[in-house]
Write an enzyme that holds these catalytic residues in place. Structure first.
Site, PDB file in Angstrom:
ATOM      1  N   HIS A  89      39.156  51.100  34.651  1.00 16.13           N
ATOM      2  CA  HIS A  89      38.077  51.900  35.238  1.00 16.13           C
ATOM      3  C   HIS A  89      38.606  52.970  36.182  1.00 16.13           C
ATOM      4  CE1 HIS A  89      38.024  48.955  38.739  1.00 16.13           C
ATOM      5  NE2 HIS A  89      37.624  50.019  39.394  1.00 16.13           N
ATOM      6  N   ASN A 217      29.301  43.389  35.798  1.00 10.58           N
ATOM      7  CA  ASN A 217      29.845  43.930  37.040  1.00 10.58           C
ATOM      8  C   ASN A 217      29.512  43.007  38.212  1.00 10.58           C
ATOM      9  OD1 ASN A 217      30.981  45.753  38.796  1.00 10.58           O
ATOM     10  ND2 ASN A 217      29.208  47.133  38.821  1.00 10.58           N
ATOM     11  N   TRP A 218      30.549  42.655  38.989  1.00 12.59           N
ATOM     12  CA  TRP A 218      30.371  41.797  40.173  1.00 12.59           C
ATOM     13  C   TRP A 218      30.011  40.360  39.858  1.00 12.59           C
ATOM     14  CZ3 TRP A 218      27.873  46.402  42.864  1.00 12.59           C
ATOM     15  CH2 TRP A 218      28.779  46.943  43.776  1.00 12.59           C
ATOM     16  N   ASP A 226      40.520  45.042  32.178  1.00 13.93           N
ATOM     17  CA  ASP A 226      40.439  46.243  33.019  1.00 13.93           C
ATOM     18  C   ASP A 226      41.828  46.752  33.412  1.00 13.93           C
ATOM     19  OD1 ASP A 226      39.481  48.276  34.529  1.00 13.93           O
ATOM     20  OD2 ASP A 226      38.157  47.051  35.791  1.00 13.93           O
ATOM     21  N   GLY A 660      38.438  50.254  46.659  1.00 11.94           N
ATOM     22  CA  GLY A 660      39.696  50.941  46.942  1.00 11.94           C
ATOM     23  C   GLY A 660      40.866  50.063  46.540  1.00 11.94           C
ATOM     24  N   ASN A 661      40.617  48.736  46.566  1.00 12.70           N
ATOM     25  CA  ASN A 661      41.626  47.786  46.107  1.00 12.70           C
ATOM     26  C   ASN A 661      41.743  47.788  44.577  1.00 12.70           C
ATOM     27  OD1 ASN A 661      41.246  45.584  48.798  1.00 12.70           O
ATOM     28  ND2 ASN A 661      43.242  45.997  47.892  1.00 12.70           N
ATOM     29  N   SER A 662      40.821  48.432  43.895  1.00 11.50           N
ATOM     30  CA  SER A 662      40.862  48.430  42.433  1.00 11.50           C
ATOM     31  C   SER A 662      42.226  48.879  41.939  1.00 11.50           C
ATOM     32  CB  SER A 662      39.796  49.365  41.865  1.00 11.50           C
ATOM     33  OG  SER A 662      38.559  48.739  41.840  1.00 11.50           O
ATOM     34  N   PHE A 678      40.552  43.802  40.147  1.00 16.29           N
ATOM     35  CA  PHE A 678      39.610  44.848  39.703  1.00 16.29           C
ATOM     36  C   PHE A 678      38.186  44.691  40.194  1.00 16.29           C
ATOM     37  CE2 PHE A 678      37.046  43.009  36.228  1.00 16.29           C
ATOM     38  CZ  PHE A 678      37.775  41.877  35.875  1.00 16.29           C
ATOM     39  N   ASP A 679      37.840  43.579  40.819  1.00 18.45           N
ATOM     40  CA  ASP A 679      36.437  43.440  41.249  1.00 18.45           C
ATOM     41  C   ASP A 679      36.338  42.276  42.219  1.00 18.45           C
ATOM     42  OD1 ASP A 679      33.770  44.104  41.334  1.00 18.45           O
ATOM     43  OD2 ASP A 679      33.245  43.287  39.372  1.00 18.45           O
TER      44      ASP A 679
END
Lengths: 729, 729
Positions: A89, A217-218, A226, A660-662, A678-679
């Site tokens: 992503h 998502n989440w 990802d 931001g950690n993605s 990723f999440d």
């Protein structure tokens, strides 16, 4: 493989279930700056870290030197030839940029068979390699004196930052920043090599890389591949250069080894990345204003906003394509705010913050030598109350000045104004160093703008704005728009029509041309959006001045507040980490599912078999046929995790992460890459304000799944070959 | 307590996780008629049943004799004085009926301190105690001969049923039914004592009994105290009587002991209840029509329907109160259909049905002696295709004839028509025995009717109807409403206004008065709804005739189809249970959470601690303060389950259940009550068509939670004292 540890885990899970009434499991809070890791070395060792903590503190040495920023996402070097791994992503925009109707890489995925086949990433894509970090707190401090007014104080800090950055960037090819920590208690100059020839090497199709899409998502359980690969290129001289045929792969000083052994349940993990923003030290009144007013107000507006866009840009229309990304963002943010509101209720955020502040105040009151802190609390609370009041005033004004071409007009007019000053005195964002991004912003508007939709949004915002009391409206705006004379929705719509019919800013050439014009040109313009921008300028500058003064006051107070918190923590033998600020942080913990909700246990790993279980054949659950066949045949290759009887797809940990950690490298106890963060789960989003160890879970894609997809599905064996694999665990 | 068994369970769960790729766990399919239990005695014993299967076959002996029907819900006697336990949601109407603004029992709960304080249940509440079951297949069969036309066949069956019922009900105080099994292969006469003085004894408040409300509906984890108590009263002579002061508690022949030991994970459980409808033997084309057309069409309509009601009856309005129950039902059904559609996709319903039918056909083809079956399949498929086509035709006509007062007018006119015949010849529903319920239906309309909302719904349905091609519309309806001459939405709305302005049927006295009038009165009436009812009568009768003929044809074919299925199963040593038909069934299995989705494990029990975890202080998560305090204090009394370290609130099992099972006694291996079945997970709803052992889970409230609430919160110790508790496990 650490079989013993894994096997030991299940009984512990049982113990957890039994013990749950006694309190939550102890997940590990903390987004530590690398240099803090030596202070918590004992905790790291106890948790299982096998390398020495001081190896982690040097951002230019292994392994931190291999961790890089894409600006907004994190990534890592994974080969000596500048191969970069990050989230799908985070790289999807580049895949989209290169896709055509014939070659739709979003659908088919993209694998460059060799280096020449690697395609340029989307414009603006950057790889930032940290080359130097310097504590400049003293330099900032020495620019200040106690007689300064808050406004002067703000300016002195800004001028020092700008000078430090300018000096640092005199070195061509580098991008520098001065980051503030602990609310301004310390400053660091961070020098980063800015690589601007970035190419897409490999990305699986959306049906793997975005599997589950917005629906999953989440959420856990998750089955998203990802991940994607870039390569950083530089000029033949080894320095950053624009895209060119004869550019060569960048040779990083450090790169990560990739583990094909991976981890098991309970194993040590850490993640290095660039978390964006947290508010862990916000005062109670800010918490109350945010959760009692801002979030509920925004959440209600977003529902209408989404409906407005969907009505104005029907599914399948060209306009809808332009707004898909905004819609996705709004839906995402609405879900996030909903999660934050629920989480705040669940953990009793306000009560906990009140109790924490009381404990701190009690500690201060217990010793006369701490009296100075008490005054700081009072001063801070006055400032926070002002900030809260401002946030309510600004909320609707910010909405009604959101139309795309008004934003363009305001930035262009500001640019003309700033251009009257020498470069060094210009506002950040309007200096020469900013012009590449400024131009890009002017260019990309077309891809996200449709007049009909923009107007429908503006009408919605104006309805909300007009319902506010006078003191929360802006006279200059009301006057410029002639709102007083407008007595019906139709009249308002007609007034807005004039803007869209009379403007030339919907033309990219026109926007770029305005970048070259002077203030007088703007003031003489008959373009309605430019006229409105000119009319709002004085208010905006006054507001900005007020905000700078406010910032100056804040820098006088907040560091003292953080000192109090740090001293209080130290009195209990604890360390305090600063709020996230998009600088490199390390968080550690373990692979961990646990039971975030009574009656449910999250398994730490998902399996390949979960994919056909979810598959509907329709987006976002449209796994490639080949993948379904491989799973049906249990063709796990060498990537099976015995304990789960399959290839692990995603895993959970108790790491402390945020937006931001993605793309963050997830490392094992030896610093090998074992996955990409990723999440987080929806129950985790509230941890931005108050870390909740019971429910906070971070979601990672497992390297074993990445390698399995690369080997078995996408024919990316040559990329595997380029990496250094490790099989120890 | 069976500690060994429980402890042995966890490792098995681990094994499950590891083994999952190999296939789902084996939950136990089957809604068995009690007399079938002897046929599957070995399976029952293997599963853990400790009493003899033949004890379960006599519906008038223990324990089945203690299991009673409320009509739509199941219940059980739990004391010698007619104390009845069922779900809160089954008794909530009676709590509501007795609530006033001052005494809002829905909020506060209701506990009768002694017998005189017990309050009459809502009108129409009944307790049905089965007193006799007789196989009357032979009697039905003997009324038929092969020369009959399908219509004659239908009539002969109906006449036989009516005669059997009339004969049975000659015995005053009894209500009888003739139920058909295996699509008409067998018939049973069921005689039930109909107790009509039913009183509410105890119900916790909604904040316990409906905890989680619609949000948690169909979900795990769950924390709902879904239980309440009635008492059955009879005249001093022991026979059913209307409510009267000198009525006495009914003395049932059998009642259940209540276990305070409860069960642990993996223990045997069975449930006895009255499941409503399943379609496990539906042919492929019916499956395809339902999942390909009916459900998606209905689901889309329901979303609009809900929005229409919400717009016409704004939150907080009096009208909204009248439609809350319909809205809840629509939301519930929409969720259900969504779950069924997802489930069908997940299990590959159509593919599985196709494979099953192919296997059956192959088995038939393998032996010439089975050739008769093949013809039956073809005949059945012709009928099912007709049924599918009809269902599409009827769908919109059924909607546009839904207005409340049109329905009343149609029923009243039909009553006048039927009254012209002798009672025995009247249609079921219009006989003397039906008049109590008929009158009640006419009375309750006012509580669920608002003209503005009704009209908005009608307009919505008419929009859908008018978009259908001519062959799917009904000429008589179009003509009566003058649809051809209506060319705009406004004209249509005006036309409908005439109905609501011109009718007197919105008055309950008027409706009741029309029950006494003759056919000519209706035909002369100028009431627009009555005129429309008269105009539609011939079409309705023709449609009904067609449907009776169809039923007659079906009874010629479906039993043969079920014979084929039974013979095929027998060839594999398997038993076949009939589709659910609201008669008493037994399902067995074990307490079981398992992993319905990869990456998630459902714990089999929820704990008290899960309640404060969910609590927001707002409905439906507004636990009483006293409960929160008891939980915080870990005041478990004697109801703790050691393995989970708390009082179990709800538990999961792998039982096979469906709507109508609500309130079903959940029994342990000795026939003691250990819980009440009250829901299934959303992943289970698809099992109405095709039992999916991996995901099907039934949700129960644990007797230990019931007793804890009664003792600790609601001061209902005297009701506990009235029951016989058992502590063995």
């Amino acid at each position: 493989m650490n079989k013993t540890k894994f096997s030991a885990r299940w009984p512990w899970l049982v113990a957890l279930s039994t013990v749950f009434a006694a309190g939550p499991a102890a997940a590990v809070e903390g987004m530590w700056t690398p240099e803090q890791l030596v202070d918590i070395e004992r905790d790291l060792k106890d948790a299982g870290l096998r390398i020495k903590a001081d190896k982690l503190t040097d951002l230019t040495a292994f392994p931190m030197g291999a961790v890089i920023s894409l600006g907004g996402c994190t990534a890592s070097f994974v080969s000596p030839d500048g191969l970069v791994v990050t989230n799908h992503h985070c790289a999807r925009g580049s895949v989209q940029y290169n896709s055509t109707e014939e070659n739709n890489y979003l659908v088919d995925g993209f694998v460059a068979g060799n280096r020449p086949a690697e395609l340029p990433a989307a414009p603006g894509t950057r790889v930032y390699v940290t080359t130097r970090v310097e504590d400049v707190s003293g330099k900032v401090e020495s620019a200040l004196d106690d007689d300064m007014s808050p406004r002067e104080r703000y300016q002195a800090i800004e001028d020092t930052r700008k000078a430090l950055i300018a000096e640092c960037e005199a070195n061509e090819g580098f991008r520098c920043q001065v980051a503030s920590f602990y609310g301004g208690a310390s400053y660091k100059l961070i020098e980063r090599l800015e690589i601007r020839d970035v190419r897409i090497v490999y990305a699986p199709g959306d049906s793997i890389g975005k599997y589950g899409g917005d629906i999953d998502n989440w959420l856990w359980p998750r089955h998203t591949g990802d991940f994607a690969f870039y390569r950083a290129y530089v000029g033949p001289d080894g320095m950053p250069a624009d895209f060119a045929e004869d550019n060569v792969p960048f040779r990083p000083q450090h790169f990560l080894k990739v583990s094909r052994a991976g981890l098991g349940d309970g194993d040590f993990v850490m993640a290095a990345g660039y978390p964006g923003t947290t508010r862990r030290y916000a005062r109670l009144s800010e918490v109350e204003n945010t959760f009692g007013w801002t979030y509920p107000t925004f959440k209600a507006l977003m529902a209408d906003w989404i409906a407005t866009i969907e009505a104005a840009a029907p599914a399948g229309s060209d306009a809808r394509i332009k707004y898909e990304s905004l819609l996705a963002g709004l839906n995402n943010y609405m879900k996030n705010i909903g999660g934050q509101l629920e989480g705040a209720e669940r953990v009793g955020l306000a009560e906990r913050r009140a109790a924490r502040e009381k404990a701190l105040s009690d500690w201060v009151a217990a010793d006369a030598s701490r009296a100075g802190f008490a005054a700081t609390f009072d001063e801070l609370d006055v400032l926070v109350d002002e900030m809260n009041a401002d946030s309510r005033q600004d909320f609707w004004y910010d909405r009604v000045t959101r139309p795309a071409l008004l934003g363009a007009a305001q930035q262009l007019y500001r640019l003309a104004k700033e251009n009257e000053k020498p470069d060094a005195e210009r506002e950040p964002g309007y200096q020469e160093r900013d012009m590449t991004f400024f131009t890009q912003r002017m260019q990309v508007i077309d891809r996200r703008y449709d007049a009909t939709v923009d107007k429908a949004e503006w009408l919605l915002f104006l309805d909300g704005y007009r319902a506010q009391p006078d003191e929360q409206r802006v006279a200059a705006f009301d006057a410029a728009l002639g709102l007083d004379g407008i007595d019906s929705e139709e009249a308002l719509a007609t007034r807005l029509d004039g803007f869209y019919e009379g403007t030339e800013l919907d033309n990219v050439e026109a926007r770029l041309a305005w970048m070259e014009r002077g203030v007088a040109d703007f003031e003489a313009s008959e373009d309605p959006f430019i006229q409105l921008a000119v009319a709002l300028y004085d208010h905006e500058i006054a507001d900005e001045e007020q905000s700078k003064t406010f910032s100056g006051r804040m820098t006088q107070v907040r560091p003292g507040y953080m000192d109090a918190i740090t001293a209080y923590a130290a009195s209990k033998g604890q360390a305090v980490y600063p709020d996230a600020n998009s600088t490199l942080r390390v968080t550690y913990g373990s692979v961990f599912g646990g039971s975030p909700k009574d009656g449910l246990i999250y398994e730490p790993f998902t399996r390949l078999e979960g994919i056909p279980e979810k598959d509907t054949g329709r987006e976002p659950f449209n796994s490639p046929q080949k993948q379904l066949e491989l799973i049906a045949a249990k063709d796990y290759g060498s990537y099976e995790l015995d304990e789960i009887g399959s290839v692990p797809v995603n895993f959970l940990s108790d790491l402390d992460s945020t937006g931001g950690n993605s793309g963050s490298a997830t490392l094992d106890a030896d610093g090998n890459l074992i996955g990409l963060l990723f999440d987080g789960t929806i129950e985790s989003v509230n941890s931005d304000w108050d870390f909740d160890p019971k429910t906070t879970r971070t979601i990672h894609v497992d390297t074993r799944y990445m390698l399995w997809v690369m080997e078995k599905i996408d024919g990316a064996g040559h990329i595997i070959d380029e990496m250094t694999l490790t099989t120890t665990r």
